[in-house]
Design a protein around this motif. Sequence first.
Motif, PDB file in Angstrom:
ATOM      1  N   ILE A  38       0.847  -1.198   0.000  1.00 54.34           N
ATOM      2  CA  ILE A  38       0.000   0.000   0.000  1.00 54.34           C
ATOM      3  C   ILE A  38       0.883   1.248   0.000  1.00 54.34           C
ATOM      4  O   ILE A  38       1.561   1.546   0.979  1.00 54.34           O
ATOM      5  CB  ILE A  38      -0.935   0.013   1.231  1.00 54.34           C
ATOM      6  N   LEU A  39       0.870   1.984  -1.107  1.00 51.16           N
ATOM      7  CA  LEU A  39       1.598   3.253  -1.187  1.00 51.16           C
ATOM      8  C   LEU A  39       0.726   4.413  -0.721  1.00 51.16           C
ATOM      9  O   LEU A  39       1.224   5.387  -0.160  1.00 51.16           O
ATOM     10  CB  LEU A  39       2.059   3.509  -2.623  1.00 51.16           C
ATOM     11  N   GLY A  40      -0.544   4.325  -0.984  1.00 48.14           N
ATOM     12  CA  GLY A  40      -1.469   5.381  -0.578  1.00 48.14           C
ATOM     13  C   GLY A  40      -2.884   4.847  -0.579  1.00 48.14           C
ATOM     14  O   GLY A  40      -3.172   3.811  -1.193  1.00 48.14           O
ATOM     15  N   ALA A  41      -3.769   5.533   0.116  1.00 44.49           N
ATOM     16  CA  ALA A  41      -5.161   5.092   0.201  1.00 44.49           C
ATOM     17  C   ALA A  41      -6.076   6.294   0.341  1.00 44.49           C
ATOM     18  O   ALA A  41      -5.708   7.313   0.931  1.00 44.49           O
ATOM     19  CB  ALA A  41      -5.356   4.140   1.386  1.00 44.49           C
ATOM     20  N   ASP A  42      -7.275   6.180  -0.221  1.00 39.16           N
ATOM     21  CA  ASP A  42      -8.298   7.223  -0.146  1.00 39.16           C
ATOM     22  C   ASP A  42      -9.365   6.777   0.842  1.00 39.16           C
ATOM     23  O   ASP A  42      -9.941   5.687   0.695  1.00 39.16           O
ATOM     24  CB  ASP A  42      -8.939   7.452  -1.510  1.00 39.16           C
TER      25      ASP A  42
END
Length: 668
Positions: free
Chosen positions: A459-463
């Motif tokens: 996971i590099l980024g999440a919304d």
Amino acid sequence: MILTAGLDRILETDFDGGFIRCEPGVVLATVHRLAADAGWLYLPDPSSHEVCTIGGNVAENAGGPHALGGGPTSNYVSAIDLVRPDGSILTLDEQQPWDGDLDLRSVVVGSEGTLGAVSSVTLRLVRQPETAQVVLGTFMHQEDALGAVTDVFDIGLLPSAMDMLTGAFIPSQPDFTDPSLLFVGLQGRQEEVAAQARQLERCVSTHRGTYELLDVPQFLQRRAELVRTKVRRMVAASGCPRYYLFDAVAPRSSLAPLMSCIRQAAEDFGLPVLNTFHAGDGNVHPTPFYDPARPGHQDQLRAFSSQILTECSKMGGALSGEHGVGLEKQTLMPQFFAPAVLTIMRRVKDAFDPEDLSNPGKIFPDTSTPQEESSSRNARYVPLSPPPVPPRLNRVDALIDIDDPRTTFADVNSVLADSPYELPYEPLGGVPSQPILDAIDAGVPCLREAGPARARDLILGADLQRDDDEMTVVVGGTVAKDVAGYELRKLVYGGRGRLGTLSGARLRLVPRTSDSKLVQTEPLPIDDTITLCRQVHSADLPFCYLGVLLGTDGTTTLTGRLEIRGGALNRHVARLQAIAPDLHFTVTSGDRWNDPAMLALAADDLPLTGLAGLPWSHNALLKDLAAERVAAFASVGHRRTWWRGTPPNRARCSPLTEALVAAFGVSS
């Protein structure tokens, strides 16, 4: 002030499972030597390894060159004992998301001492590579070297390390020439390294570079000589005897424009500059040379670094990839994080340290002064019912954007079909039609754990869509190395909706396997299967998962999957069969979604649950499950036994987790 340098004991070693538990004052080089003597490798390798401590590595989420292939310290910390400012002690374990809690361990790693004092750390080891070599590429033009970097990832290679040293630039001497150097580390199985070396030779030659393949000792000697020569030439040509080093991060695909920004900043401030950096993950270390006798040089250096960091923000990069924020960069935090994200981070700090006793005044900017607008990547408004959005592949940055909660594993596999990459996440007991974000939110374990990457480490980024407004808060970003603030992105793994509705994610990809084989024995008595599992695991074969599988008929087999990324598995299959020549091993290719462990734990009305611990210590548990005719999988990589059923003594959500949930401003 709390000094932990004297806490320098090795507390426990487990060289069957691959773990070292130590105190924070242990020097990193000591861990490296201890692991190597037992045939293991502790992968994080910052250049200060001879003097830096494990406690410091945890505080800064240290990386080093080999963070490209394996990730930073966070990926290798299995558990932490944390002393909070009130004197209470917390044990934070990577297993907690599977027991209903949040991954609080991931927040502490990289928190720069602001959440408490670490008293012990359990470190995860990996097997030593069969072979290691380094490619040295020499380019007369920086642009050619950057083109080679782009090609390496466009064709789907993932070296163990990739560093670059640009040619020197002296504004007052525009004709000064100096070659750019590319150092590419290769380590792994013999077949993988040989295949990667051939592909790298083509990349270097295509971009007009000279190619040398070196053994590691040769490389270390050559690199030291080359760097010394470059620095001496720079000092002699510029008349500037000192240099200032800082770090910043941009997506790999933005390296060329970032190099232009660095050169422009050198022009603007009249500073000669070298740039030695981790080209593979976009973590740059611009190095301006200066004269300490020159009035105002400190302000000039700060302005130089701020200009480059501002450009990184516009590119979607990170404020720091391994050096941290401290006091130096805290005024720039609002350029990289939206007010909502900074508010969450401050609330996390308050949850751990309500009286602000741990390293106060660090990381976060002063809220009493007006702040610049933040990057738009960290907060945005989205329509309540967006149309379907297909996943988006970025080959150079080796990531995939998922902007639609309905996106399934089959959808992603379809997008990646013609690419050299794959998503190494198959949720245990899942099916291709399962939405990816649902699996992440539920914290479903990956069948291939912990190699080549754990699910949460992808996971590099999440919304996160909050329930009180239409604002989507973005945690993390688009780069793998990001140690600015708290690592909130890994909290979404096993978040179960408590942090907000997971509406999007950016996930790291890995090169596609060149050969893959399912391995399963004939049915054996439980004790014999556990003994065989120990033998096979200790043989250091390229298993991406391995364990003891229990069927509903009470039979027990060893099952696993061999994988390689370059060449074929023939040699390794022969080694496996030589371990137990009297046993019948079934070795087949096939769809990993139909592996026996996946099918045995296929979704039904009961939850996927499990107990933590080493699988070969679970013979009593497996015998109980066999007597009840329950399908189960005792996984070596997870150190856990999984089955479908009611979990025994499932941990309740801790008060600290409840405080972190409140920090995100979502009604539970």
